[in-house]
Design a protein around this motif. Structure first.
Motif, PDB file in Angstrom:
ATOM      1  N   VAL A 235     -13.958  10.133 -13.815  1.00  0.00           N
ATOM      2  CA  VAL A 235     -13.995  10.278 -12.361  1.00  0.00           C
ATOM      3  C   VAL A 235     -13.499   8.998 -11.691  1.00  0.00           C
ATOM      4  O   VAL A 235     -13.906   7.893 -12.053  1.00  0.00           O
ATOM      5  CB  VAL A 235     -15.416  10.627 -11.875  1.00  0.00           C
ATOM      6  N   ILE A 236     -12.629   9.187 -10.691  1.00  0.00           N
ATOM      7  CA  ILE A 236     -12.146   8.088  -9.865  1.00  0.00           C
ATOM      8  C   ILE A 236     -12.431   8.424  -8.410  1.00  0.00           C
ATOM      9  O   ILE A 236     -12.761   9.576  -8.074  1.00  0.00           O
ATOM     10  CB  ILE A 236     -10.637   7.812 -10.068  1.00  0.00           C
ATOM     11  N   ALA A 237     -12.304   7.419  -7.543  1.00  0.00           N
ATOM     12  CA  ALA A 237     -12.486   7.624  -6.103  1.00  0.00           C
ATOM     13  C   ALA A 237     -11.639   6.595  -5.366  1.00  0.00           C
ATOM     14  O   ALA A 237     -11.271   5.556  -5.927  1.00  0.00           O
ATOM     15  CB  ALA A 237     -13.954   7.456  -5.724  1.00  0.00           C
ATOM     16  N   HIS A 238     -11.339   6.893  -4.127  1.00  0.00           N
ATOM     17  CA  HIS A 238     -10.673   5.944  -3.228  1.00  0.00           C
ATOM     18  C   HIS A 238     -11.500   5.833  -1.962  1.00  0.00           C
ATOM     19  O   HIS A 238     -12.045   6.837  -1.488  1.00  0.00           O
ATOM     20  CB  HIS A 238      -9.257   6.415  -2.878  1.00  0.00           C
ATOM     21  N   THR A 239     -11.571   4.635  -1.418  1.00  0.00           N
ATOM     22  CA  THR A 239     -12.281   4.435  -0.167  1.00  0.00           C
ATOM     23  C   THR A 239     -11.637   3.293   0.606  1.00  0.00           C
ATOM     24  O   THR A 239     -11.046   2.390   0.019  1.00  0.00           O
ATOM     25  CB  THR A 239     -13.790   4.190  -0.397  1.00  0.00           C
ATOM     26  N   ALA A 240     -11.757   3.366   1.910  1.00  0.00           N
ATOM     27  CA  ALA A 240     -11.178   2.342   2.779  1.00  0.00           C
ATOM     28  C   ALA A 240     -11.884   1.007   2.562  1.00  0.00           C
ATOM     29  O   ALA A 240     -13.075   0.954   2.252  1.00  0.00           O
ATOM     30  CB  ALA A 240     -11.294   2.764   4.245  1.00  0.00           C
ATOM     31  N   ALA A 241     -11.138  -0.060   2.750  1.00  0.00           N
ATOM     32  CA  ALA A 241     -11.669  -1.407   2.554  1.00  0.00           C
ATOM     33  C   ALA A 241     -12.862  -1.698   3.457  1.00  0.00           C
ATOM     34  O   ALA A 241     -13.741  -2.473   3.092  1.00  0.00           O
ATOM     35  CB  ALA A 241     -10.566  -2.441   2.789  1.00  0.00           C
TER      36      ALA A 241
ATOM     37  N   GLY B  18      -5.908  -0.705  -8.303  1.00  0.00           N
ATOM     38  CA  GLY B  18      -5.123   0.354  -7.683  1.00  0.00           C
ATOM     39  C   GLY B  18      -5.467   0.617  -6.228  1.00  0.00           C
ATOM     40  O   GLY B  18      -6.554   0.305  -5.750  1.00  0.00           O
ATOM     41  N   GLU B  19      -4.509   1.198  -5.539  1.00  0.00           N
ATOM     42  CA  GLU B  19      -4.673   1.706  -4.177  1.00  0.00           C
ATOM     43  C   GLU B  19      -3.912   3.017  -4.087  1.00  0.00           C
ATOM     44  O   GLU B  19      -2.951   3.240  -4.810  1.00  0.00           O
ATOM     45  CB  GLU B  19      -4.104   0.720  -3.146  1.00  0.00           C
ATOM     46  N   ASN B  20      -4.326   3.880  -3.168  1.00  0.00           N
ATOM     47  CA  ASN B  20      -3.566   5.107  -2.944  1.00  0.00           C
ATOM     48  C   ASN B  20      -2.523   4.873  -1.853  1.00  0.00           C
ATOM     49  O   ASN B  20      -2.391   3.758  -1.333  1.00  0.00           O
ATOM     50  CB  ASN B  20      -4.494   6.295  -2.648  1.00  0.00           C
ATOM     51  N   GLU B  21      -1.804   5.929  -1.492  1.00  0.00           N
ATOM     52  CA  GLU B  21      -0.721   5.807  -0.501  1.00  0.00           C
ATOM     53  C   GLU B  21      -1.236   5.423   0.889  1.00  0.00           C
ATOM     54  O   GLU B  21      -0.480   4.932   1.722  1.00  0.00           O
ATOM     55  CB  GLU B  21       0.106   7.097  -0.428  1.00  0.00           C
ATOM     56  N   ASP B  22      -2.535   5.599   1.129  1.00  0.00           N
ATOM     57  CA  ASP B  22      -3.130   5.209   2.410  1.00  0.00           C
ATOM     58  C   ASP B  22      -3.697   3.782   2.383  1.00  0.00           C
ATOM     59  O   ASP B  22      -4.306   3.339   3.349  1.00  0.00           O
ATOM     60  CB  ASP B  22      -4.259   6.183   2.793  1.00  0.00           C
ATOM     61  N   GLY B  23      -3.509   3.088   1.258  1.00  0.00           N
ATOM     62  CA  GLY B  23      -4.026   1.728   1.137  1.00  0.00           C
ATOM     63  C   GLY B  23      -5.512   1.654   0.816  1.00  0.00           C
ATOM     64  O   GLY B  23      -6.112   0.583   0.884  1.00  0.00           O
ATOM     65  N   GLU B  24      -6.120   2.795   0.473  1.00  0.00           N
ATOM     66  CA  GLU B  24      -7.542   2.798   0.125  1.00  0.00           C
ATOM     67  C   GLU B  24      -7.724   2.263  -1.292  1.00  0.00           C
ATOM     68  O   GLU B  24      -6.907   2.523  -2.180  1.00  0.00           O
ATOM     69  CB  GLU B  24      -8.102   4.218   0.213  1.00  0.00           C
ATOM     70  N   TRP B  25      -8.802   1.513  -1.474  1.00  0.00           N
ATOM     71  CA  TRP B  25      -9.102   0.914  -2.765  1.00  0.00           C
ATOM     72  C   TRP B  25      -9.484   1.979  -3.789  1.00  0.00           C
ATOM     73  O   TRP B  25     -10.169   2.948  -3.463  1.00  0.00           O
ATOM     74  CB  TRP B  25     -10.219  -0.086  -2.642  1.00  0.00           C
ATOM     75  N   ARG B  26      -9.081   1.765  -5.022  1.00  0.00           N
ATOM     76  CA  ARG B  26      -9.383   2.691  -6.120  1.00  0.00           C
ATOM     77  C   ARG B  26     -10.610   2.189  -6.879  1.00  0.00           C
ATOM     78  O   ARG B  26     -10.734   1.013  -7.187  1.00  0.00           O
ATOM     79  CB  ARG B  26      -8.198   2.780  -7.081  1.00  0.00           C
ATOM     80  N   TYR B  27     -11.519   3.119  -7.138  1.00  0.00           N
ATOM     81  CA  TYR B  27     -12.702   2.866  -7.950  1.00  0.00           C
ATOM     82  C   TYR B  27     -12.689   3.843  -9.108  1.00  0.00           C
ATOM     83  O   TYR B  27     -12.230   4.981  -8.961  1.00  0.00           O
ATOM     84  CB  TYR B  27     -13.979   3.075  -7.127  1.00  0.00           C
ATOM     85  N   ALA B  28     -13.179   3.399 -10.274  1.00  0.00           N
ATOM     86  CA  ALA B  28     -13.230   4.267 -11.437  1.00  0.00           C
ATOM     87  C   ALA B  28     -14.512   3.994 -12.218  1.00  0.00           C
ATOM     88  O   ALA B  28     -15.067   2.890 -12.151  1.00  0.00           O
ATOM     89  CB  ALA B  28     -12.007   4.034 -12.324  1.00  0.00           C
ATOM     90  N   ARG B  29     -14.922   5.004 -12.922  1.00  0.00           N
ATOM     91  CA  ARG B  29     -16.046   4.825 -13.848  1.00  0.00           C
ATOM     92  C   ARG B  29     -15.448   4.285 -15.142  1.00  0.00           C
ATOM     93  O   ARG B  29     -14.415   4.757 -15.605  1.00  0.00           O
ATOM     94  CB  ARG B  29     -16.703   6.174 -14.110  1.00  0.00           C
ATOM     95  N   PRO B  30     -16.086   3.301 -15.741  1.00  0.00           N
ATOM     96  CA  PRO B  30     -15.571   2.778 -17.023  1.00  0.00           C
ATOM     97  C   PRO B  30     -15.495   3.881 -18.075  1.00  0.00           C
ATOM     98  O   PRO B  30     -16.330   4.791 -18.096  1.00  0.00           O
ATOM     99  CB  PRO B  30     -16.604   1.725 -17.426  1.00  0.00           C
ATOM    100  N   ALA B  31     -14.481   3.789 -18.890  1.00  0.00           N
ATOM    101  CA  ALA B  31     -14.275   4.815 -19.930  1.00  0.00           C
ATOM    102  C   ALA B  31     -15.382   4.740 -20.974  1.00  0.00           C
ATOM    103  O   ALA B  31     -15.976   3.721 -21.203  1.00  0.00           O
ATOM    104  CB  ALA B  31     -12.933   4.621 -20.594  1.00  0.00           C
TER     105      ALA B  31
ATOM    106  N   GLY C 147     -22.098   3.384 -10.691  1.00  0.00           N
ATOM    107  CA  GLY C 147     -21.459   2.807 -11.868  1.00  0.00           C
ATOM    108  C   GLY C 147     -19.950   2.689 -11.798  1.00  0.00           C
ATOM    109  O   GLY C 147     -19.300   2.397 -12.803  1.00  0.00           O
ATOM    110  N   PHE C 148     -19.376   2.915 -10.624  1.00  0.00           N
ATOM    111  CA  PHE C 148     -17.932   2.739 -10.460  1.00  0.00           C
ATOM    112  C   PHE C 148     -17.633   1.250 -10.326  1.00  0.00           C
ATOM    113  O   PHE C 148     -18.474   0.466  -9.887  1.00  0.00           O
ATOM    114  CB  PHE C 148     -17.439   3.443  -9.190  1.00  0.00           C
ATOM    115  N   VAL C 149     -16.420   0.870 -10.698  1.00  0.00           N
ATOM    116  CA  VAL C 149     -15.934  -0.486 -10.477  1.00  0.00           C
ATOM    117  C   VAL C 149     -14.582  -0.393  -9.781  1.00  0.00           C
ATOM    118  O   VAL C 149     -13.822   0.557  -9.985  1.00  0.00           O
ATOM    119  CB  VAL C 149     -15.813  -1.287 -11.796  1.00  0.00           C
ATOM    120  N   ARG C 150     -14.312  -1.370  -8.946  1.00  0.00           N
ATOM    121  CA  ARG C 150     -13.017  -1.402  -8.264  1.00  0.00           C
ATOM    122  C   ARG C 150     -11.970  -1.928  -9.236  1.00  0.00           C
ATOM    123  O   ARG C 150     -12.196  -2.899  -9.943  1.00  0.00           O
ATOM    124  CB  ARG C 150     -13.091  -2.307  -7.030  1.00  0.00           C
TER     125      ARG C 150
END
Length: 167
Positions: A129-135, A154-167, A148-151
């Motif tokens: 699972v990943i997520a994006h959120t505004a700064a 990555g960023e998406n096309e809107d400049g939102e920060w990417r967060y992911a759960r460690p593998a 348990g997500f970490v930044r």
């Protein structure tokens, strides 16, 4: 590289504070149009909820188990927001989560409970699972970190920060 992803259950997900219920095709149409039922909290559906329902109406039925679910507050049985994935896992096995609550339901632990339930279900199916959120969205960042997500870089096309759960 495609990973082995199993089907996500369509059954409600039960947490301590919330119950997550998959929208039916009829509810997707209702929420997409901004319509309401008597068990919806004031302000629900929000524009983001309607947009998510519209996205899933265009996607069709095949992957609906990855779609949007009502966030139902257990204390009063009202739908106070939505949570779901932007689609089934991609070729890398990643599924992006999105969520939101009406203003009156925020800062009560509801979204943290909902994220934990959704992430557990997706990971049990084999997805990352990943997520994006505004700064400037500190509340969303806090909920993701609590889950348990970490930044990452990555960023998406809107400049939102990417967060992911460690593998």
């Amino acid at each position: 590289m495609q990973t082995n992803i199993s089907a996500l259950s369509a059954a409600p997900l039960e947490g301590a504070l919330v119950r997550l219920v998959l929208l039916t095709p009829e509810e997707l149409k209702l929420v997409a149009s901004g319509g309401r039922l008597d068990w919806y909290a004031d302000g629900y559906p929000r524009q983001d909820d309607s947009d998510a329902a519209k996205m899933w109406l265009r996607a069709g039925e095949a992957d609906r188990v990855w779609s949007v679910r009502h966030v139902i507050r257990r204390s009063d049985g009202l739908a106070v927001g939505s949570i779901g994935f932007f689609g089934p896992p991609d070729e890398n096995g990643e599924a992006e989560i999105g969520y939101g609550l009406v203003e009156s339901a925020r800062r009560q632990g509801l979204i943290s409970d909902a994220i934990a339930l959704s992430v557990a279900a997706a990971e049990a199916a084999g997805a990352r699972v990943i997520a994006h959120t505004a700064a400037d969205n500190l509340a969303s960042q806090g909920a993701l970190l609590k889950a348990g997500f970490v930044r990452d870089d990555g960023e998406n096309e809107d400049g939102e920060w990417r967060y992911a759960r460690p593998a």
